[in-house]
Design a protein around this motif. Structure first.
Motif, PDB file in Angstrom:
ATOM      1  N   MET A  69       0.851  -1.202   0.000  1.00  0.00           N
ATOM      2  CA  MET A  69       0.000   0.000   0.000  1.00  0.00           C
ATOM      3  C   MET A  69       0.886   1.251   0.000  1.00  0.00           C
ATOM      4  N   PRO A  70       0.596   2.228  -0.842  1.00  0.00           N
ATOM      5  CA  PRO A  70       1.426   3.441  -0.887  1.00  0.00           C
ATOM      6  C   PRO A  70       1.410   4.194   0.446  1.00  0.00           C
ATOM      7  N   HIS A  71       2.540   4.775   0.783  1.00  0.00           N
ATOM      8  CA  HIS A  71       2.654   5.583   1.996  1.00  0.00           C
ATOM      9  C   HIS A  71       3.527   6.792   1.687  1.00  0.00           C
ATOM     10  N   ARG A  72       3.694   7.683   2.649  1.00  0.00           N
ATOM     11  CA  ARG A  72       4.365   8.962   2.383  1.00  0.00           C
ATOM     12  C   ARG A  72       5.823   8.794   1.968  1.00  0.00           C
ATOM     13  N   PHE A  73       6.428   7.649   2.266  1.00  0.00           N
ATOM     14  CA  PHE A  73       7.824   7.442   1.896  1.00  0.00           C
ATOM     15  C   PHE A  73       7.997   6.330   0.857  1.00  0.00           C
ATOM     16  N   SER A  74       6.936   6.030   0.118  1.00  0.00           N
ATOM     17  CA  SER A  74       7.019   4.974  -0.892  1.00  0.00           C
ATOM     18  C   SER A  74       8.079   5.259  -1.944  1.00  0.00           C
ATOM     19  N   ARG A  75       8.145   6.507  -2.413  1.00  0.00           N
ATOM     20  CA  ARG A  75       9.108   6.842  -3.465  1.00  0.00           C
ATOM     21  C   ARG A  75      10.545   6.780  -2.928  1.00  0.00           C
ATOM     22  N   THR A  76      10.721   7.133  -1.653  1.00  0.00           N
ATOM     23  CA  THR A  76      12.039   7.008  -1.024  1.00  0.00           C
ATOM     24  C   THR A  76      12.423   5.538  -0.903  1.00  0.00           C
ATOM     25  N   GLU A  77      11.463   4.719  -0.484  1.00  0.00           N
ATOM     26  CA  GLU A  77      11.710   3.280  -0.289  1.00  0.00           C
ATOM     27  C   GLU A  77      12.101   2.595  -1.593  1.00  0.00           C
ATOM     28  N   LEU A  78      11.572   3.093  -2.716  1.00  0.00           N
ATOM     29  CA  LEU A  78      11.952   2.539  -4.013  1.00  0.00           C
ATOM     30  C   LEU A  78      13.448   2.657  -4.271  1.00  0.00           C
ATOM     31  N   VAL A  79      14.052   3.719  -3.742  1.00  0.00           N
ATOM     32  CA  VAL A  79      15.481   3.973  -3.977  1.00  0.00           C
ATOM     33  C   VAL A  79      16.353   3.299  -2.928  1.00  0.00           C
ATOM     34  N   ILE A  80      15.973   3.404  -1.652  1.00  0.00           N
ATOM     35  CA  ILE A  80      16.864   2.942  -0.579  1.00  0.00           C
ATOM     36  C   ILE A  80      16.453   1.601   0.014  1.00  0.00           C
ATOM     37  N   GLY A  81      15.292   1.096  -0.389  1.00  0.00           N
ATOM     38  CA  GLY A  81      14.845  -0.196   0.108  1.00  0.00           C
ATOM     39  C   GLY A  81      14.181  -0.100   1.478  1.00  0.00           C
ATOM     40  N   THR A  82      13.523  -1.177   1.862  1.00  0.00           N
ATOM     41  CA  THR A  82      12.804  -1.207   3.140  1.00  0.00           C
ATOM     42  C   THR A  82      13.760  -1.111   4.313  1.00  0.00           C
ATOM     43  N   ASN A  83      14.885  -1.816   4.241  1.00  0.00           N
ATOM     44  CA  ASN A  83      15.856  -1.769   5.341  1.00  0.00           C
ATOM     45  C   ASN A  83      16.440  -0.371   5.499  1.00  0.00           C
ATOM     46  N   GLY A  84      16.688   0.288   4.375  1.00  0.00           N
ATOM     47  CA  GLY A  84      17.208   1.650   4.428  1.00  0.00           C
ATOM     48  C   GLY A  84      16.214   2.603   5.057  1.00  0.00           C
ATOM     49  N   LEU A  85      14.953   2.452   4.692  1.00  0.00           N
ATOM     50  CA  LEU A  85      13.927   3.313   5.264  1.00  0.00           C
ATOM     51  C   LEU A  85      13.805   3.084   6.769  1.00  0.00           C
ATOM     52  N   HIS A  86      13.857   1.827   7.186  1.00  0.00           N
ATOM     53  CA  HIS A  86      13.801   1.523   8.621  1.00  0.00           C
ATOM     54  C   HIS A  86      14.990   2.128   9.355  1.00  0.00           C
ATOM     55  N   ARG A  87      16.144   2.112   8.721  1.00  0.00           N
ATOM     56  CA  ARG A  87      17.326   2.692   9.361  1.00  0.00           C
ATOM     57  C   ARG A  87      17.127   4.189   9.595  1.00  0.00           C
ATOM     58  N   LEU A  88      16.591   4.880   8.598  1.00  0.00           N
ATOM     59  CA  LEU A  88      16.338   6.317   8.758  1.00  0.00           C
ATOM     60  C   LEU A  88      15.274   6.565   9.819  1.00  0.00           C
ATOM     61  N   GLN A  89      14.245   5.753   9.824  1.00  0.00           N
ATOM     62  CA  GLN A  89      13.171   5.928  10.801  1.00  0.00           C
ATOM     63  C   GLN A  89      13.662   5.723  12.233  1.00  0.00           C
ATOM     64  N   ASN A  90      14.743   4.974  12.382  1.00  0.00           N
ATOM     65  CA  ASN A  90      15.299   4.706  13.707  1.00  0.00           C
ATOM     66  C   ASN A  90      16.510   5.576  14.020  1.00  0.00           C
ATOM     67  N   SER A  91      16.720   6.622  13.234  1.00  0.00           N
ATOM     68  CA  SER A  91      17.886   7.492  13.414  1.00  0.00           C
ATOM     69  C   SER A  91      17.489   8.799  14.087  1.00  0.00           C
ATOM     70  N   THR A  92      18.453   9.348  14.834  1.00  0.00           N
ATOM     71  CA  THR A  92      18.284  10.650  15.488  1.00  0.00           C
ATOM     72  C   THR A  92      19.314  11.613  14.929  1.00  0.00           C
ATOM     73  N   VAL A  93      18.853  12.718  14.370  1.00  0.00           N
ATOM     74  CA  VAL A  93      19.740  13.708  13.763  1.00  0.00           C
ATOM     75  C   VAL A  93      19.480  15.064  14.404  1.00  0.00           C
ATOM     76  N   ALA A  94      20.549  15.751  14.760  1.00  0.00           N
ATOM     77  CA  ALA A  94      20.455  17.113  15.282  1.00  0.00           C
ATOM     78  C   ALA A  94      20.814  18.097  14.178  1.00  0.00           C
ATOM     79  N   VAL A  95      19.996  19.122  14.030  1.00  0.00           N
ATOM     80  CA  VAL A  95      20.277  20.185  13.069  1.00  0.00           C
ATOM     81  C   VAL A  95      20.535  21.461  13.864  1.00  0.00           C
ATOM     82  N   PHE A  96      21.758  21.945  13.788  1.00  0.00           N
ATOM     83  CA  PHE A  96      22.154  23.153  14.495  1.00  0.00           C
ATOM     84  C   PHE A  96      22.038  24.345  13.545  1.00  0.00           C
TER      85      PHE A  96
END
Length: 251
Positions: free
Chosen positions: A1-28
């Motif tokens: 089923m399409p979701h907001r990151f479907s087009r991203t997942e096409l490029v980086i794969g499901t594992n890549g998307l999960h990695r980003l979803q589990n990441s913490t980034v600080a923007v200064f």
């Protein structure tokens, strides 16, 4: 089923998307560079963002900064960006830190374990200290050099700090980091373009009057830089691309 990151997942794969979803980034810094970095990270699926910026939206920010609108003048940039990110991805956790990054405030910021730090700070002393702190804590960091007074966004490159040349901010960063034994190993977004000269008569009209003669104006207030909508935005998007690429390749 399409979701907001479907087009991203096409490029980086499901594992890549999960990695980003589990990441913490600080923007200064959420100015012309950092606001675009933060938004690109949110739109890429990063699951936890920490936004650090003391400023409120000023009318002169409207020409280049995502949170700057006529309706948001006077509001904290961290608040505006947090609302925007919640509309992009309600599942993204956003921590707001409306403060300057200083030695006195670093402990309030680094209570969270960051997977990556994106540096879009204007102040040189703060940039240098942030790099020192991240290196000491083994936190990956990428840093934006100058975007002010530039007109050609195609001149931005990703390089090591040791490879930079004409950029004034990079010149000082190289010198100061060399003193600290860190003259290599910092990934930066840097322009090959020599900064343009600004119109002095216009600059004078932007310098605020000092109410307290004993307190000097900040260097930015005393010498306001020029900027175009399509230059810092590109630097910010490139900075986000470094963060995303490195997160996806972390072991």
């Amino acid at each position: 089923m399409p979701h907001r990151f479907s087009r991203t997942e096409l490029v980086i794969g499901t594992n890549g998307l999960h990695r980003l979803q589990n990441s913490t980034v600080a923007v200064f810094g959420l100015g012309g560079v950092g606001s675009y970095t933060a938004e690109a990270l949110a739109r890429s699926g990063v699951g936890h963002l920490v936004l650090i910026d003391k400023d409120v939206v000023d009318i002169t920010n409207i020409n280049r900064q995502i949170p700057a609108l006529t309706s948001t003048i006077g509001r904290p940039k961290v608040d505006v960006m947090a609302e925007r990110i919640a509309d992009i991805n309600p599942d993204c956790q956003v921590d707001k830190k409306q403060m300057f990054f200083l030695k006195d405030t670093e402990h309030d910021i680094f209570t969270i374990q960051f997977d990556y730090v994106a540096d879009a700070i204007d102040t040189l002393s703060a940039k240098i200290h942030l790099v020192e702190l991240c290196k000491a804590r083994a936190i990956p960091i990428a840093s934006s050099m100058g975007a002010a007074n530039k007109t050609d966004p195609s001149q931005f490159r990703v390089m090591d700090i040791s490879e930079t040349s004409v950029d004034p901010i990079a010149r000082v960063m190289r010198r100061e980091l060399r003193k600290r034994g860190m003259d290599q190993g910092l990934k930066v977004v840097c322009s090959l373009e020599t900064p343009a000269n600004t119109h002095e008569e216009i600059k004078l009209s932007l310098i605020p009057a000092k109410e307290d003669k004993e307190i000097p104006l900040s260097s930015k207030a005393a010498n306001p830089p020029g900027s175009l909508a399509f230059v810092p935005s590109v630097a910010g998007l490139i900075l986000a691309s470094i963060v995303i690429t490195d997160l996806l390749h972390q072991h």
